[in-house]
Scaffold this active site. Structure first.
Site, PDB file in Angstrom:
ATOM      1  N   LYS A  68      -6.379  -2.629   3.096  1.00  0.00           N
ATOM      2  CA  LYS A  68      -6.068  -2.027   1.791  1.00  0.00           C
ATOM      3  C   LYS A  68      -7.264  -1.197   1.329  1.00  0.00           C
ATOM      4  O   LYS A  68      -8.366  -1.323   1.881  1.00  0.00           O
ATOM      5  CB  LYS A  68      -5.724  -3.109   0.759  1.00  0.00           C
ATOM      6  CG  LYS A  68      -4.719  -4.126   1.261  1.00  0.00           C
ATOM      7  CD  LYS A  68      -3.445  -3.502   1.822  1.00  0.00           C
ATOM      8  CE  LYS A  68      -2.513  -4.553   2.402  1.00  0.00           C
ATOM      9  NZ  LYS A  68      -1.687  -4.085   3.514  1.00  0.00           N
TER      10      LYS A  68
HETATM   11  C1  PLP Z   1       3.734  -4.459   1.862  1.00  0.00           C
HETATM   12  C2  PLP Z   1       2.909  -5.674   2.102  1.00  0.00           C
HETATM   13  N1  PLP Z   1       3.230  -6.829   1.495  1.00  0.00           N
HETATM   14  C3  PLP Z   1       2.502  -7.953   1.659  1.00  0.00           C
HETATM   15  C4  PLP Z   1       1.383  -7.963   2.465  1.00  0.00           C
HETATM   16  C5  PLP Z   1       0.621  -9.241   2.649  1.00  0.00           C
HETATM   17  O1  PLP Z   1      -0.663  -9.135   2.133  1.00  0.00           O
HETATM   18  P1  PLP Z   1      -1.757 -10.275   2.462  1.00  0.00           P
HETATM   19  O2  PLP Z   1      -2.274  -9.996   3.825  1.00  0.00           O
HETATM   20  O3  PLP Z   1      -2.810 -10.077   1.400  1.00  0.00           O
HETATM   21  O4  PLP Z   1      -1.086 -11.585   2.347  1.00  0.00           O
HETATM   22  C6  PLP Z   1       1.000  -6.798   3.112  1.00  0.00           C
HETATM   23  C7  PLP Z   1      -0.190  -6.780   3.982  1.00  0.00           C
HETATM   24  O5  PLP Z   1      -0.365  -5.980   4.847  1.00  0.00           O
HETATM   25  C8  PLP Z   1       1.774  -5.613   2.935  1.00  0.00           C
HETATM   26  O6  PLP Z   1       1.455  -4.472   3.532  1.00  0.00           O
END
Ligand code: PLP
Length: 400
Positions: free
Chosen positions: A191
């Site tokens: 991110k």
């Molecule tokens: C659209 C989306 N939702 C949820 C997530 C999950 O994030 P995390 O890795 O912080 O749990 C991601 C991670 O890449 C994502 O791209």
């Protein structure tokens, strides 16, 4: 790739001394898990996006889980969402024992097609979970119209969308205000700002915010920070089933520094995305991303759709051989083995889904986007020379 040529990665977090100092500050303070740095990060985050409340958690997946629980999703319910997302989106629905009902995307924005939502609503639908995919805001106005007419809550998966904006009643507003009911963010290193791992929930509903704070710490009635500072003996109780979804103070201290860099990061990414638009405009058949008039992306990723004659894997391999990392288009959860047992997940009528495993006649745009798009490198310190190399190699790879 020649010996001298530098490898160009897909992404690179921008972190340095201020983050290292902040982590040290938390470590030396003697309080390293959820504590004062988390509280400060939450306040600064809420001020940045314009929400009343922000609650930090361990990652965006756990944020999505809590958001779904807060709006009342229960075993057997259905939640409308997209398959075309990182698998965490659909998984969070299944953690509640609920069923993800997948709706296809719009090919230009890679986001849920609002026109298809009404048809996917059944008497078991409990919520709509939309994604601002790779930082591009989805069409929240159209989505909220459908949701309100069916009295359904809307959760925004804003994992990728910190710093993205949407035109709302004539004003540019940050994603996360929130415009739906709850928005969930990720601070994973892919991110644009990162805490190593980490997540944030934003809402304007004080009851939900209170609930998140209980759930993230095992449902503990008196937080350890309060017991630590108390002048009298207090015992906590556990009135509900909770989770360990805490963010640490070390992560939050880093996050606070990252937040300070955010405006510069977004500005730089917008510049680099604009450069790609100009430099790639003349490649025959290559489809560049489009930003609707009401959206401003943070350009977390820059995704192009390849000309019809090009093979995705071949193009990616040519780029890799030239020392340039790319990624395929965003995955589709319904094509993964973990989802193939659930034939109903791609069907609007649930009973009559005759799709082949791994291919769904209702999700053709999602599948096309996964198979025909590639993501190009984009990071804060990308130089003009590096970007020109990506452009040149992509042009060569597309000339087959
Ligand atoms: C659209 C989306 N939702 C949820 C997530 C999950 O994030 P995390 O890795 O912080 O749990 C991601 C991670 O890449 C994502 O791209």
């Amino acid at each position: 790739m020649s010996e001298k040529m530098q490898y160009i990665p897909i992404a690179k977090p921008w972190m340095g001394e201020p983050e290292a100092e902040a982590a040290k500050r938390a470590i030396m303070s003697g309080w390293v898990t959820q504590g004062p740095e988390v509280t400060a990060f939450e306040q600064e985050f809420a001020a940045y996006v314009g929400s009343k409340y922000a609650c930090a958690v361990s990652n965006c997946t756990t944020a999505l889980h809590l958001a779904l629980l807060a709006v009342g999703v229960q075993p057997g319910d259905e939640v409308i969402t997209v398959s075309h997302s990182y698998i965490a989106t659909a998984n969070s629905i299944r953690y509640c024992g609920a069923v993800p009902v997948f709706v296809d995307i719009e090919p230009q924005t890679y986001n849920i097609n609002p026109i298809l939502i009404a048809d996917a609503i059944s008497d078991r639908t409990r919520a709509i979970l939309v994604v601002h995919q790779i930082g591009m805001p989805c069409d929240l106005k159209a989505i909220l119209d459908v949701a309100h007419s069916h009295n359904l809550p809307v959760i925004e998966d804003a994992a990728c969308a910190i710093g993205s904006e949407i035109l709302w009643n004539g004003q540019w507003e940050k994603i996360g205000k929130p415009h739906g009911d709850i928005a969930c963010f990720s601070f994973h290193p892919r991110k644009i700002i990162s805490t190593g791992d980490g997540g944030m929930l934003t809402t304007n509903n004080p009851e939900w915010d209170k609930q998140f704070r209980l759930w993230r710490q095992h449902g503990m009635s008196v937080p350890d920070t309060v017991r630590h500072g108390a002048k009298q003996v207090i015992f906590e109780s556990y009135p509900m089933l909770g989770y360990n979804y805490r963010m640490t103070d070390i992560q939050a201290a880093v996050g606070r520094e990252q937040l300070k860099r955010l405006p510069e990061i977004v500005e730089r990414r917008r510049y680099l995305a604009q450069q790609y638009q100009e430099k790639l405009a003349d490649v025959p058949g290559l489809k560049l991303p489009t930003e609707p008039a009401w959206a401003r992306s943070n350009w977390q990723s820059y995704c192009v759709r390849l000309p019809d004659k090009c093979d995705q894997v071949e193009v990616m391999q040519v780029m890799l051989d030239a020392g340039i990392a790319t990624r395929r288009g965003i995955m589709c959860a319904h094509r993964e083995p973990a989802y193939q047992i659930e034939a109903w997940s791609c069907s609007t009528s649930r009973e009559t889904c005759n799709c082949e495993p791994g291919s769904c006649q209702r999700l053709t745009e999602s599948e096309q986007a996964q198979d025909r798009a590639i993501i190009l490198p984009l990071f804060h310190h990308m130089t003009e020379e590096e970007q020109n190399r990506v452009v040149e190699e992509l042009k060569k790879a597309c000339q087959v």
